[in-house]
Write a protein that holds these residues in place. Structure first.
Motif, mmCIF file in Angstrom:
data_model
loop_
_atom_site.group_PDB
_atom_site.id
_atom_site.type_symbol
_atom_site.label_atom_id
_atom_site.label_comp_id
_atom_site.label_asym_id
_atom_site.label_seq_id
_atom_site.Cartn_x
_atom_site.Cartn_y
_atom_site.Cartn_z
ATOM 1 N N CYS A 107 4.951 4.060 0.076
ATOM 2 C CA CYS A 107 4.006 3.200 0.073
ATOM 3 C C CYS A 107 2.587 3.264 0.256
ATOM 4 C CB CYS A 107 4.555 2.068 1.004
ATOM 5 S SG CYS A 107 6.194 1.029 0.774
ATOM 6 N N ASN A 108 2.164 4.569 0.312
ATOM 7 C CA ASN A 108 0.928 5.061 0.505
ATOM 8 C C ASN A 108 -0.085 4.805 -0.438
ATOM 9 O OD1 ASN A 108 1.684 5.909 3.348
ATOM 10 N ND2 ASN A 108 1.647 8.061 2.578
ATOM 11 N N CYS A 109 -1.278 4.736 -0.280
ATOM 12 C CA CYS A 109 -2.262 4.620 -1.467
ATOM 13 C C CYS A 109 -1.978 5.758 -2.326
ATOM 14 C CB CYS A 109 -3.713 4.803 -0.969
ATOM 15 S SG CYS A 109 -4.108 3.298 0.080
ATOM 16 N N PRO A 110 -2.541 5.815 -3.690
ATOM 17 C CA PRO A 110 -2.058 6.610 -4.605
ATOM 18 C C PRO A 110 -2.636 7.990 -4.186
ATOM 19 C CG PRO A 110 -2.726 4.639 -5.958
ATOM 20 C CD PRO A 110 -2.955 4.420 -4.183
ATOM 21 N N CYS A 111 -3.914 8.146 -3.561
ATOM 22 C CA CYS A 111 -4.563 9.206 -3.160
ATOM 23 C C CYS A 111 -3.856 9.987 -1.656
ATOM 24 C CB CYS A 111 -5.990 9.123 -3.099
ATOM 25 S SG CYS A 111 -6.325 7.939 -1.415
ATOM 26 N N ALA A 112 -3.122 9.245 -1.270
ATOM 27 C CA ALA A 112 -2.365 9.685 0.083
ATOM 28 C C ALA A 112 -1.035 10.521 -0.198
ATOM 29 C CB ALA A 112 -2.206 8.647 1.108
ATOM 30 N N PRO A 113 -0.606 11.412 0.600
ATOM 31 C CA PRO A 113 0.631 12.065 0.346
ATOM 32 C C PRO A 113 1.647 11.153 0.033
ATOM 33 C CG PRO A 113 -0.545 12.893 2.373
ATOM 34 C CD PRO A 113 -1.122 11.848 1.817
ATOM 35 N N GLY A 114 2.430 11.499 -1.233
ATOM 36 C CA GLY A 114 3.766 10.651 -1.678
ATOM 37 C C GLY A 114 3.245 9.379 -2.192
ATOM 38 N N GLY A 115 1.922 8.867 -2.185
ATOM 39 C CA GLY A 115 1.657 7.475 -2.706
ATOM 40 C C GLY A 115 2.052 7.306 -4.147
ATOM 41 N N THR A 116 2.306 5.978 -4.285
ATOM 42 C CA THR A 116 2.737 5.501 -5.689
ATOM 43 C C THR A 116 1.302 5.129 -6.628
ATOM 44 O OG1 THR A 116 4.633 4.463 -4.867
ATOM 45 C CG2 THR A 116 3.915 3.789 -6.900
ATOM 46 N N ALA A 117 1.181 5.523 -7.865
ATOM 47 C CA ALA A 117 0.160 5.383 -8.751
ATOM 48 C C ALA A 117 -0.136 3.884 -8.956
ATOM 49 C CB ALA A 117 0.559 6.040 -9.932
ATOM 50 N N SER A 118 -0.987 3.303 -9.145
ATOM 51 C CA SER A 118 -1.312 2.009 -9.518
ATOM 52 C C SER A 118 -0.867 1.591 -10.863
ATOM 53 C CB SER A 118 -2.679 1.530 -9.824
ATOM 54 O OG SER A 118 -3.342 2.379 -10.955
ATOM 55 N N PRO A 119 -0.213 0.595 -11.357
ATOM 56 C CA PRO A 119 0.377 0.204 -12.633
ATOM 57 C C PRO A 119 -0.630 0.482 -13.693
ATOM 58 C CG PRO A 119 0.862 -1.559 -10.931
ATOM 59 C CD PRO A 119 -0.070 -0.584 -10.390
ATOM 60 N N SER A 120 -0.162 0.694 -15.032
ATOM 61 C CA SER A 120 -1.214 0.947 -16.133
ATOM 62 C C SER A 120 -2.075 -0.292 -16.302
ATOM 63 C CB SER A 120 -0.285 0.989 -17.450
ATOM 64 O OG SER A 120 0.555 0.084 -17.754
ATOM 65 N N PHE A 121 -1.598 -1.597 -16.166
ATOM 66 C CA PHE A 121 -2.518 -2.634 -16.335
ATOM 67 C C PHE A 121 -3.566 -2.679 -15.065
ATOM 68 C CE2 PHE A 121 0.986 -4.541 -14.004
ATOM 69 C CZ PHE A 121 0.327 -5.127 -12.840
ATOM 70 N N VAL A 122 -3.486 -2.258 -14.097
ATOM 71 C CA VAL A 122 -4.478 -1.988 -13.008
ATOM 72 C C VAL A 122 -5.524 -0.755 -13.252
ATOM 73 C CG1 VAL A 122 -4.955 -1.519 -10.640
ATOM 74 C CG2 VAL A 122 -3.066 -2.962 -11.092
ATOM 75 N N GLY A 123 -4.912 0.326 -13.532
ATOM 76 C CA GLY A 123 -5.520 1.468 -14.067
ATOM 77 C C GLY A 123 -6.337 2.107 -12.713
ATOM 78 N N ASN A 124 -7.717 2.395 -12.909
ATOM 79 C CA ASN A 124 -8.469 2.773 -11.827
ATOM 80 C C ASN A 124 -9.277 1.363 -11.401
ATOM 81 O OD1 ASN A 124 -7.684 5.479 -11.846
ATOM 82 N ND2 ASN A 124 -9.194 5.767 -13.813
ATOM 83 N N ASN A 125 -9.262 0.478 -11.573
ATOM 84 C CA ASN A 125 -9.748 -0.882 -11.189
ATOM 85 C C ASN A 125 -9.139 -1.350 -9.919
ATOM 86 O OD1 ASN A 125 -11.315 -0.958 -13.267
ATOM 87 N ND2 ASN A 125 -9.748 -1.788 -14.534
ATOM 88 N N TYR A 126 -9.109 -0.525 -8.704
ATOM 89 C CA TYR A 126 -8.656 -0.808 -7.483
ATOM 90 C C TYR A 126 -9.451 -0.070 -6.399
ATOM 91 C CZ TYR A 126 -6.124 3.481 -7.416
ATOM 92 O OH TYR A 126 -5.768 4.706 -7.086
ATOM 93 N N PHE A 127 -9.024 -0.612 -5.371
ATOM 94 C CA PHE A 127 -9.543 0.136 -4.003
ATOM 95 C C PHE A 127 -8.490 0.166 -3.115
ATOM 96 C CE2 PHE A 127 -11.316 0.841 0.289
ATOM 97 C CZ PHE A 127 -12.176 2.055 0.099
#
Length: 144
Positions: A107-127
């Motif tokens: 459940c961590n942010c994508p950049c943190a250890p073990g984090g889940t990537a954002s869905p494809s429709f979100v892509g990199n458009n998130y913080f």
């Protein structure tokens, strides 16, 4: 004041609007606020959101992998902005609340250890950010 389907909270001198239930049993409730354009055409969306977290048991940055990855399903703990009619929405931007950032967790942010990537429709458009380094306690985190 808060939009009609959100609850007003006042904690540590901060006023905020949020969903009405914050418990582990209610991990995936969703409260939406709809702002109609009244037929007026627009070419930008502007606004401001300040994110505060409550407990770690109720936050999971991107949990779409547990569901069908779709803009119409629950996929984030946070705020997401979409546009278009309800049957054809498009993702604009998401603010995600991660669990913690010091130890591996899905459940961590994508950049943190073990984090889940954002869905494809979100892509990199998130913080995405986490309120704490360690396992969160049952409290509001308003110091960010």
């Amino acid at each position: 004041t808060c939009p009609s389907n959100l609850t007003k909270y006042e904690v540590n001198g901060k006023t905020m609007c949020g969903r009405s239930s914050y418990s582990v049993a209610n991990l995936v409730p969703c409260d939406s606020v709809y702002y109609p354009s009244q037929g007026v055409e627009y070419n930008s969306i502007c606004g401001r959101a300040v994110g505060y977290a409550y407990s770690g048991g109720t936050t999971c940055a991107f949990y779409w992998s547990h569901h069908n990855p779709s803009i119409n399903n629950l996929y984030v703990s946070g705020v997401t902005i979409t546009r278009g009619p309800s049957d054809n929405r498009a993702h604009v931007w998401t603010y995600a609340s991660g669990y913690k950032y010091a130890a591996s967790n899905g459940c961590n942010c994508p950049c943190a250890p073990g984090g889940t990537a954002s869905p494809s429709f979100v892509g990199n458009n998130y913080f995405c950010e986490s309120a704490t380094k360690y396992t969160p306690q049952d409290q509001w985190y308003t110091n960010y």
